[in-house]
Design an enzyme around this catalytic site. Structure first.
Site, PDB file in Angstrom:
ATOM      1  N   TYR A 139       0.838  -1.199   0.000  1.00  0.00           N
ATOM      2  CA  TYR A 139       0.000   0.000   0.000  1.00  0.00           C
ATOM      3  C   TYR A 139       0.872   1.248   0.000  1.00  0.00           C
ATOM      4  O   TYR A 139       2.008   1.258   0.453  1.00  0.00           O
ATOM      5  CB  TYR A 139      -0.935   0.028   1.219  1.00  0.00           C
ATOM      6  CG  TYR A 139      -0.259   0.371   2.533  1.00  0.00           C
ATOM      7  CD1 TYR A 139      -0.301   1.666   3.057  1.00  0.00           C
ATOM      8  CD2 TYR A 139       0.437  -0.596   3.244  1.00  0.00           C
ATOM      9  CE1 TYR A 139       0.319   1.980   4.255  1.00  0.00           C
ATOM     10  CE2 TYR A 139       1.056  -0.297   4.445  1.00  0.00           C
ATOM     11  CZ  TYR A 139       0.999   0.993   4.946  1.00  0.00           C
ATOM     12  OH  TYR A 139       1.619   1.303   6.125  1.00  0.00           O
ATOM     13  N   PHE A 158       2.916   9.717   4.806  1.00  0.00           N
ATOM     14  CA  PHE A 158       3.470   9.069   3.607  1.00  0.00           C
ATOM     15  C   PHE A 158       4.084   7.752   4.056  1.00  0.00           C
ATOM     16  O   PHE A 158       4.977   7.725   4.909  1.00  0.00           O
ATOM     17  CB  PHE A 158       4.548   9.930   2.944  1.00  0.00           C
ATOM     18  CG  PHE A 158       5.223   9.209   1.788  1.00  0.00           C
ATOM     19  CD1 PHE A 158       4.845   9.455   0.484  1.00  0.00           C
ATOM     20  CD2 PHE A 158       6.225   8.266   2.012  1.00  0.00           C
ATOM     21  CE1 PHE A 158       5.449   8.772  -0.573  1.00  0.00           C
ATOM     22  CE2 PHE A 158       6.837   7.585   0.968  1.00  0.00           C
ATOM     23  CZ  PHE A 158       6.438   7.835  -0.326  1.00  0.00           C
ATOM     24  N   GLU A 159       3.595   6.662   3.477  1.00  0.00           N
ATOM     25  CA  GLU A 159       4.180   5.351   3.697  1.00  0.00           C
ATOM     26  C   GLU A 159       3.996   4.523   2.438  1.00  0.00           C
ATOM     27  O   GLU A 159       2.927   4.570   1.811  1.00  0.00           O
ATOM     28  CB  GLU A 159       3.494   4.596   4.845  1.00  0.00           C
ATOM     29  CG  GLU A 159       3.736   5.124   6.230  1.00  0.00           C
ATOM     30  CD  GLU A 159       3.001   4.317   7.287  1.00  0.00           C
ATOM     31  OE1 GLU A 159       3.525   4.217   8.415  1.00  0.00           O
ATOM     32  OE2 GLU A 159       1.910   3.791   6.985  1.00  0.00           O
ATOM     33  N   ILE A 160       5.019   3.805   2.056  1.00  0.00           N
ATOM     34  CA  ILE A 160       4.887   2.728   1.078  1.00  0.00           C
ATOM     35  C   ILE A 160       5.417   1.499   1.785  1.00  0.00           C
ATOM     36  O   ILE A 160       6.588   1.460   2.166  1.00  0.00           O
ATOM     37  CB  ILE A 160       5.674   3.010  -0.215  1.00  0.00           C
ATOM     38  CG1 ILE A 160       5.161   4.285  -0.889  1.00  0.00           C
ATOM     39  CG2 ILE A 160       5.570   1.816  -1.165  1.00  0.00           C
ATOM     40  CD1 ILE A 160       5.915   4.669  -2.153  1.00  0.00           C
ATOM     41  N   HIS A 213       4.428   3.000  14.470  1.00  0.00           N
ATOM     42  CA  HIS A 213       5.053   2.359  13.308  1.00  0.00           C
ATOM     43  C   HIS A 213       6.573   2.417  13.405  1.00  0.00           C
ATOM     44  O   HIS A 213       7.271   1.432  13.119  1.00  0.00           O
ATOM     45  CB  HIS A 213       4.603   3.049  12.021  1.00  0.00           C
ATOM     46  CG  HIS A 213       3.170   2.806  11.683  1.00  0.00           C
ATOM     47  ND1 HIS A 213       2.574   3.309  10.554  1.00  0.00           N
ATOM     48  CD2 HIS A 213       2.192   2.115  12.335  1.00  0.00           C
ATOM     49  CE1 HIS A 213       1.309   2.935  10.507  1.00  0.00           C
ATOM     50  NE2 HIS A 213       1.057   2.222  11.586  1.00  0.00           N
TER      51      HIS A 213
END
Length: 484
Positions: A229, A333-335, A370
């Site tokens: 995601y 923002f995270e991938i 996280h």
């Protein structure tokens, strides 16, 4: 999410130095009393004893300090473990023709954020997804309006699939097992946070959002088909073209978590989170690693002071009394690989946090949660800094220097004419970046970027460079690094 806060260690420093000062005062007071009472043999023996005690304490400090610094060191790897995936522009039509990953964009939004959500989607489509056409999943805790769905459906390119889902029952809001008495208590605690001036401390929906993104998000039925995601937020700007597939590169290089901006968390939002996480780490027998040690702030206190801080559970310290440096990844923002967050080890950590009620008794954010999980459970080579992505949200942003002009693929049919761009800079990696002029070209200060990338960095700034404000600058901005 975290927000910039010029954090202060006033409370911890005062506590530690008060203790040290008190010990010093006791010794000096004894010396003074003995000197004023006259130079008899008994007093001379007492003075010698006090001197011996003082010397012994000093020697023990000299022995303890290097041991402490060695145990909390961030080991330098033999080579740099994280580099940009590309430099300059690649031909997006060629890159988009390669096999894709099972991935999706995800945006949590409200019906009232139609324009902010639309601007983000338009931006990411123009800079990346008009070539790659990854689906976009919109999430809401209430049913979507037709106005929102229509506006966002028209904001994407023809081949991009959009889905509008309502978060299923049990994933949003208070935990299902929380009874009314505990809910009342949680609401009272949130009200007190607001009275203390904690940002969003009294906003119930914000607490729900932090809890949701910390654990419940990854088990949504709507996300079950996907492995990767990319998290989007309303009102975000992407300032560079991204002509390669970050999902494919993450998979090929065996990366798990990708980020852009790192900054300090506000300590008053989660004073017990670091100690709670350290409790979990110790309980599960998870060893300290270079990635974990990168979360520590260098401490020069003698061992008894550190033990004192740990024993009394001083805010932002672990069980041994070492302070968290408060650096965390800005999770808007995270991938990332969903398999990591769905794994037993992560979900077990999340459930442990859930059992401590800190998402409501404090304001534990998903960003520090996280970060702590990634640094506790992953080796450094699994974490990637997207230093080549231009990203702006709220007042914080990262905009890399452009690669040399011969790497900008001027005249490329797929890229087209993207207009005036920021001048290339030495060591730049960006593709047609348009950094805003007369603004800071870095998120707050690069100190947190430097701290969190140390476990993967063989090449690091010297102590003197860090002392003078020159930190690791992966984005190679054209401006002087000291500008932040």
């Amino acid at each position: 999410m975290g927000y910039y806060h010029a954090y202060s260690q006033h409370g911890t420093l005062s506590l530690a130095f008060d203790l040290l000062a008190r010990v010093g005062q006791i010794l000096m007071l004894q010396f003074r009393r003995l000197r004023l009472s006259g130079p008899n043999g008994r007093n001379r023996r007492r003075i010698k004893l006090l001197l011996k005690i003082a010397i012994l304490l000093f020697v023990l400090y000299l022995i303890d300090l290097p041991i402490h610094l060695y145990r909390t060191r961030v080991v330098r790897p033999d080579q740099d473990l994280d580099q940009p995936f590309a430099s300059g522009c690649l031909d997006p039509s060629v890159m988009a023709a390669q096999p894709r990953e099972n991935a999706t964009f995800v945006m949590l939004a409200r019906n009232s954020e139609t324009e902010d959500a639309r601007s983000t989607v338009f931006d990411i489509e123009w800079q990346f997804n008009r070539w790659f056409h990854y689906p976009i999943l919109f999430l809401n805790d209430v049913p979507w309006t037709e106005e929102f769905k229509d506006a966002l459906s028209r904001a994407v390119s023809n081949e991009t699939e959009v889905r509008f889902e309502v978060i299923e029952k049990g994933k949003w809001g208070f935990p299902e097992e929380m009874n009314e008495e505990k809910k009342t208590k949680a609401k009272l605690q949130m009200k007190k946070q607001g009275e203390k001036g904690i940002v969003y401390g009294d906003m119930e929906s914000y607490h729900h959002m932090c809890r949701f993104y910390s654990g419940e998000f990854y088990n949504l039925e709507a996300l079950r088909p996907y492995k990767w995601y990319w998290r989007l937020e309303p009102s975000v700007r992407y300032s560079c073209a991204l002509t390669y597939d970050p999902f494919a590169e993450m998979a090929k290089r065996d990366k798990v978590y990708g980020w852009t901006i790192a900054l300090w968390e506000m300590g008053e939002t989660c004073p017990s989170l670091f100690k709670t996480t350290d409790d979990y780490r110790i309980e599960k027998g998870i060893p300290r690693t270079p990635a974990w040690n990168a979360l520590y702030q260098v401490m020069w206190y003698p061992a008894p002071v550190r033990w004192f801080l740990g024993f009394f559970g001083v805010s932002e310290h672990d069980n041994s009394g070492i302070k968290w440096n408060m650096c965390h990844y800005w999770s808007n923002f995270e991938i990332a690989n969903l398999d990591f967050f769905r794994s037993d080890k992560y979900q077990d950590y999340y459930r442990y946090l859930e059992s401590k009620s800190g998402f409501y008794s404090e304001r534990w954010g998903d960003a520090p949660v996280h970060t702590l999980a990634v640094h506790m459970l992953l080796p450094p080579e699994k974490i990637h800094h997207f230093s080549d992505i231009g990203y702006e949200h709220d007042k914080l942003w990262q905009c890399p220097g452009n690669a040399p002009m011969d790497q900008q693929l001027l005249g490329n049919k797929a890229l087209g004419d993207t207009g005036k761009m920021t001048a290339p800079s030495e060591g730049g990696t960006g593709c047609r970046c348009k950094c805003q002029e007369n603004k800071r070209r870095r998120n707050i200060n690069s100190e947190c970027t430097s701290e969190l990338t140390r476990p993967a960095a063989h090449h690091r700034p010297s102590w003197w460079q860090r002392h003078n404000g020159y930190y690791h600058y992966a984005v190679n901005n054209p401006n002087n690094p000291s500008q932040g």
